[in-house]
Design an enzyme around this catalytic site. Structure first.
Site: not given
Length: 295
Positions: A221, A171, A291
């Site tokens: 998510s 990420r 996130e």
């Protein structure tokens, strides 16, 4: 001044626009302007103008991993969704502009019997955002297929950067530390079996439908995967499934998702995410991290 610039350069724009319409979470106040350049040349001109005039800006794609504050954004949101070019350079090399939805790119590649990005099918973002976050799912990451990324640098010049210099990790990419605008990417793929690729794509899409709360607005998510753990399992273990703040809820279908039940605000989502982080740390000793990006 901005209206004149947009019109003179044929750049599509919206004025005093609700950011709820431009993020998958459907929250946020208004932006003074949302500008949608269709080419890298338009994007470079726009960036040059905004910097010269000292006008605040922020870059998004589909807004699938970002939420805007309820107070809105005092400046220009640059949205790359009008940048839709796909070029098949050779049998296994493909250029895709930043605004191409990952689903569209996956289908195009499948129809040309090319494999390497099929795991991206169902990720609700565009090429640019996927590169920015090094999007991944089902054991794959977009960086695995990248050859080079095209971007506009801090001097408003179009440049390319090799995959080896992109600092891709979980990420993460170099673009998160740079004031650059991603305009496109050249991917290196492999020849594959068209039917097998389609079957895999349909399988992961069905898994998403079965396991994820796709019927409610979210940013996908909500938490990064902590090393050695799964965020959703930790959240469920702490009894947080279904926990809510205002209109925001930890999904009862998949506890790794915070969802908008219909009237959530940015403040609701942030408060709930911080509560989840706090409880998980207190009960398990494991730190989990949001996130989604909050602007």
């Amino acid at each position: 001044m901005l209206n004149t610039f947009f019109n003179e350069n044929n750049i599509q724009f919206l004025e005093n626009e609700s950011l709820k319409k431009h993020t998958t979470f459907k929250v946020g106040g208004n932006a003074k302007y949302v500008a949608m350049p269709a080419t890298k040349e338009q994007a470079a001109l726009l960036l040059e103008f905004l910097k010269r005039e000292n006008i605040n800006y922020y870059i998004i794609g589909r807004g699938s991993n970002v939420i805007f504050k309820d107070s809105g954004f005092d400046g220009v949101i640059i949205k790359t969704t009008n940048m839709q070019q796909i070029d098949f350079v050779d049998e296994t090399t493909v250029y895709a502009a930043a605004g191409v939805p990952l689903n569209v790119l996956c289908k195009e590649l499948q129809e040309h019997s090319l494999e390497g990005l099929e795991f991206c099918y169902g990720i609700p973002g565009n090429v640019g955002g996927g590169l920015f976050m090094n999007a991944g799912a089902y054991g794959g990451e977009i960086s695995n297929a990248v050859y080079e990324v095209e971007y506009i640098d801090e001097n408003c010049e179009v440049k390319t950067i090799a995959v080896s210099e992109c600092e891709f990790s979980y990420r993460h990419s170099v673009f998160q530390q740079k004031n650059w605008l991603i305009t496109g990417c050249t991917f290196k793929l492999k020849r594959g079996d068209k039917d097998k690729i389609l079957s895999f794509m349909e399988d992961i899409m069905q898994r998403r439908i079965d396991k994820q709360p796709l019927d409610k607005p979210s940013a996908g998510s909500s938490f990064k995967r902590p090393v050695g753990y799964f965020a959703a399992a930790l959240i469920e273990q702490c009894g947080l499934k279904g926990c809510s703040v205002g209109g925001a809820q930890v999904s009862e279908k998949h506890s790794g998702f915070i969802i908008n039940m219909g009237d959530a605000t940015c403040s609701d989502i942030v408060a709930l995410a911080e509560h989840v982080e706090k409880v998980v740390l207190e009960k398990t000793g494991v730190a989990i991290e949001k996130e989604m990006i909050i602007v």
